[in-house]
Write a protein that holds these residues in place. Structure first.
Motif, PDB file in Angstrom:
ATOM      1  N   ILE A  89      -3.744  -2.979   7.175  1.00 23.37           N
ATOM      2  CA  ILE A  89      -2.879  -1.813   6.967  1.00 23.37           C
ATOM      3  C   ILE A  89      -3.811  -0.613   6.817  1.00 23.37           C
ATOM      4  CG2 ILE A  89      -1.120  -0.741   5.489  1.00 23.37           C
ATOM      5  CD1 ILE A  89      -0.073  -3.302   6.666  1.00 23.37           C
ATOM      6  N   ARG A  90      -3.634   0.385   7.645  1.00 21.86           N
ATOM      7  CA  ARG A  90      -4.543   1.537   7.623  1.00 21.86           C
ATOM      8  C   ARG A  90      -4.603   2.190   6.243  1.00 21.86           C
ATOM      9  NH1 ARG A  90      -6.784   3.479  11.727  1.00 21.86           N
ATOM     10  NH2 ARG A  90      -5.238   2.782  13.199  1.00 21.86           N
ATOM     11  N   LYS A  91      -3.472   2.386   5.613  1.00 24.77           N
ATOM     12  CA  LYS A  91      -3.449   2.930   4.255  1.00 24.77           C
ATOM     13  C   LYS A  91      -2.572   2.018   3.399  1.00 24.77           C
ATOM     14  CE  LYS A  91      -3.014   6.936   1.389  1.00 24.77           C
ATOM     15  NZ  LYS A  91      -2.619   8.312   1.216  1.00 24.77           N
ATOM     16  N   PRO A  92      -3.165   0.968   2.827  1.00 24.18           N
ATOM     17  CA  PRO A  92      -2.379   0.034   2.028  1.00 24.18           C
ATOM     18  C   PRO A  92      -1.831   0.699   0.762  1.00 24.18           C
ATOM     19  CG  PRO A  92      -4.713  -0.499   1.885  1.00 24.18           C
ATOM     20  CD  PRO A  92      -4.576   0.613   2.866  1.00 24.18           C
ATOM     21  N   TYR A  93      -0.814   0.083   0.193  1.00 24.29           N
ATOM     22  CA  TYR A  93      -0.198   0.609  -1.024  1.00 24.29           C
ATOM     23  C   TYR A  93      -1.233   0.818  -2.130  1.00 24.29           C
ATOM     24  CZ  TYR A  93       2.391   0.737  -5.372  1.00 24.29           C
ATOM     25  OH  TYR A  93       2.840   1.088  -6.613  1.00 24.29           O
ATOM     26  N   ALA A  94      -2.225  -0.053  -2.228  1.00 28.72           N
ATOM     27  CA  ALA A  94      -3.244   0.062  -3.272  1.00 28.72           C
ATOM     28  C   ALA A  94      -4.016   1.374  -3.168  1.00 28.72           C
ATOM     29  CB  ALA A  94      -4.204  -1.125  -3.212  1.00 28.72           C
ATOM     30  N   MET A  95      -4.130   1.930  -1.979  1.00 30.71           N
ATOM     31  CA  MET A  95      -4.827   3.203  -1.820  1.00 30.71           C
ATOM     32  C   MET A  95      -4.063   4.318  -2.529  1.00 30.71           C
ATOM     33  SD  MET A  95      -7.564   4.546  -0.571  1.00 30.71           S
ATOM     34  CE  MET A  95      -8.176   3.560   0.775  1.00 30.71           C
ATOM     35  N   SER A  96      -2.757   4.343  -2.378  1.00 26.87           N
ATOM     36  CA  SER A  96      -1.942   5.335  -3.089  1.00 26.87           C
ATOM     37  C   SER A  96      -1.979   5.092  -4.584  1.00 26.87           C
ATOM     38  CB  SER A  96      -0.490   5.284  -2.608  1.00 26.87           C
ATOM     39  OG  SER A  96      -0.415   5.542  -1.238  1.00 26.87           O
ATOM     40  N   TYR A  97      -1.977   3.821  -4.962  1.00 26.58           N
ATOM     41  CA  TYR A  97      -1.999   3.456  -6.377  1.00 26.58           C
ATOM     42  C   TYR A  97      -3.290   3.933  -7.037  1.00 26.58           C
ATOM     43  CZ  TYR A  97      -1.362   0.534 -10.536  1.00 26.58           C
ATOM     44  OH  TYR A  97      -1.212   0.091 -11.820  1.00 26.58           O
ATOM     45  N   LEU A  98      -4.440   3.714  -6.406  1.00 21.91           N
ATOM     46  CA  LEU A  98      -5.695   4.126  -7.037  1.00 21.91           C
ATOM     47  C   LEU A  98      -5.861   5.632  -7.072  1.00 21.91           C
ATOM     48  CD1 LEU A  98      -8.186   5.015  -4.910  1.00 21.91           C
ATOM     49  CD2 LEU A  98      -8.243   2.599  -4.525  1.00 21.91           C
ATOM     50  N   CYS A 104      -4.971  -4.428  -1.439  1.00 20.37           N
ATOM     51  CA  CYS A 104      -6.332  -4.186  -1.916  1.00 20.37           C
ATOM     52  C   CYS A 104      -6.913  -2.971  -1.199  1.00 20.37           C
ATOM     53  CB  CYS A 104      -7.217  -5.394  -1.643  1.00 20.37           C
ATOM     54  SG  CYS A 104      -6.606  -6.923  -2.363  1.00 20.37           S
ATOM     55  N   ALA A 105      -7.646  -2.143  -1.951  1.00 20.41           N
ATOM     56  CA  ALA A 105      -8.231  -0.946  -1.337  1.00 20.41           C
ATOM     57  C   ALA A 105      -9.455  -0.492  -2.108  1.00 20.41           C
ATOM     58  CB  ALA A 105      -7.207   0.182  -1.294  1.00 20.41           C
ATOM     59  N   SER A 106     -10.305   0.261  -1.420  1.00 17.01           N
ATOM     60  CA  SER A 106     -11.483   0.893  -2.008  1.00 17.01           C
ATOM     61  C   SER A 106     -11.562   2.322  -1.511  1.00 17.01           C
ATOM     62  CB  SER A 106     -12.758   0.154  -1.616  1.00 17.01           C
ATOM     63  OG  SER A 106     -12.790  -1.114  -2.201  1.00 17.01           O
ATOM     64  N   ASN A 107     -12.008   3.205  -2.395  1.00 21.70           N
ATOM     65  CA  ASN A 107     -12.160   4.607  -2.034  1.00 21.70           C
ATOM     66  C   ASN A 107     -13.499   5.094  -2.573  1.00 21.70           C
ATOM     67  OD1 ASN A 107     -12.044   7.513  -2.080  1.00 21.70           O
ATOM     68  ND2 ASN A 107      -9.836   7.339  -1.735  1.00 21.70           N
ATOM     69  N   ARG A 108     -14.435   5.327  -1.672  1.00 20.21           N
ATOM     70  CA  ARG A 108     -15.786   5.751  -2.060  1.00 20.21           C
ATOM     71  C   ARG A 108     -15.768   7.136  -2.699  1.00 20.21           C
ATOM     72  NH1 ARG A 108     -18.942   6.019   2.899  1.00 20.21           N
ATOM     73  NH2 ARG A 108     -18.465   3.828   2.954  1.00 20.21           N
ATOM     74  N   LYS A 165     -13.440   4.371  -6.759  1.00 19.08           N
ATOM     75  CA  LYS A 165     -12.512   3.397  -7.321  1.00 19.08           C
ATOM     76  C   LYS A 165     -12.199   2.283  -6.330  1.00 19.08           C
ATOM     77  CE  LYS A 165      -9.812   6.791  -9.968  1.00 19.08           C
ATOM     78  NZ  LYS A 165      -8.451   7.377 -10.055  1.00 19.08           N
ATOM     79  N   ASN A 166     -11.951   1.096  -6.870  1.00 25.15           N
ATOM     80  CA  ASN A 166     -11.394  -0.050  -6.155  1.00 25.15           C
ATOM     81  C   ASN A 166     -10.073  -0.385  -6.819  1.00 25.15           C
ATOM     82  OD1 ASN A 166     -13.730  -0.443  -4.563  1.00 25.15           O
ATOM     83  ND2 ASN A 166     -14.683  -1.598  -6.198  1.00 25.15           N
ATOM     84  N   CYS A 167      -9.214  -1.097  -6.105  1.00 21.57           N
ATOM     85  CA  CYS A 167      -7.910  -1.398  -6.673  1.00 21.57           C
ATOM     86  C   CYS A 167      -7.289  -2.609  -5.996  1.00 21.57           C
ATOM     87  CB  CYS A 167      -6.996  -0.188  -6.478  1.00 21.57           C
ATOM     88  SG  CYS A 167      -5.310  -0.404  -7.042  1.00 21.57           S
ATOM     89  N   TYR A 168      -6.486  -3.340  -6.769  1.00 17.11           N
ATOM     90  CA  TYR A 168      -5.581  -4.329  -6.202  1.00 17.11           C
ATOM     91  C   TYR A 168      -4.258  -4.230  -6.943  1.00 17.11           C
ATOM     92  CZ  TYR A 168      -6.660  -7.371 -10.183  1.00 17.11           C
ATOM     93  OH  TYR A 168      -6.827  -7.882 -11.440  1.00 17.11           O
ATOM     94  N   VAL A 169      -3.181  -4.503  -6.224  1.00 18.97           N
ATOM     95  CA  VAL A 169      -1.838  -4.487  -6.795  1.00 18.97           C
ATOM     96  C   VAL A 169      -1.101  -5.700  -6.236  1.00 18.97           C
ATOM     97  CG1 VAL A 169       0.322  -3.211  -7.027  1.00 18.97           C
ATOM     98  CG2 VAL A 169      -1.831  -1.960  -6.875  1.00 18.97           C
TER      99      VAL A 169
END
Length: 139
Positions: free
Chosen positions: A109-118, A7-11, A15-19
Motif C-alpha cells: 500500500i503506497r500510503k498505509p494507514y499506519a503512515m497517517s497514524y504516526l 506498518c510504516a516508517s517515516n525517516r 518514527k516507525n509505527c504499526y496498527v
C-alpha cells in the motif's frame, strides 16, 4: 476473522509505527523511534514488532493482512523475489511468523494507514507505577 496489520516508517518524522485492526476498529498500535537511516530496515522492524504483538490476538482460522509501504519488501516477504542485504531483518520476520498460528498475506500500500497514524500520534510510552502508589490507590 480478518485482521489488518498496517506498518510504516517515516525517516523525516523519525518514527516507525504499526496498527492492528479488526473489523475497522483499532485493537492495538505503537509508535516508536526510527533507528539509523535505512527505511527498509525500519519497516522490517515495524513488521516484526507488529506481528509479535498480533500473535496474541490471532487464532488458527484468522487471516492477517499485513500492509507495508515498500513494494520490494512486499515481494521479498511474499517470496516473489530473492533478497539480499536484509537477511537479518527478514529472518526475524519469518521466525516470528512461524510462531504465529494464522494465515497471512503481505500487501503493498503506497500510503498505509499506519503512515497517517504516526503523523498524528506521538511516540508510545509505557507508564509504570511503583508498588507504593498502587497500594495507596487500593486504600
Amino acid at each position: 476473522m480478518n485482521y489488518r496489520l498496517s506498518c510504516a516508517s517515516n525517516r523525516v518524522l523519525n518514527k516507525n509505527c504499526y496498527v492492528l485492526e479488526l473489523n475497522g476498529r483499532r485493537v492495538s498500535g505503537k509508535v516508536f523511534r526510527f533507528e539509523g537511516d535505512n527505511i527498509k530496515k525500519n519497516v522490517l522492524e515495524a513488521v516484526y514488532q507488529g506481528i509479535k504483538m498480533a500473535r496474541t490476538y490471532v487464532k488458527h482460522s484468522d487471516v492477517l493482512f499485513i500492509e507495508i509501504q515498500n513494494v520490494h519488501l512486499c515481494e521479498w516477504l511474499n517470496g516473489m523475489k530473492e533478497y539480499s542485504g536484509y537477511e537479518e531483518g527478514l529472518d526475524r520476520v519469518f521466525d516470528v511468523l512461524e510462531s504465529t498460528d494464522c494465515r497471512y498475506k503481505f500487501t503493498f500500500i503506497r500510503k498505509p494507514y499506519a503512515m497517517s497514524y504516526l503523523e498524528t500520534h506521538e511516540l508510545t510510552t509505557i507508564q509504570g507505577s511503583s508498588f507504593a502508589s498502587i497500594m495507596e490507590e487500593l486504600e
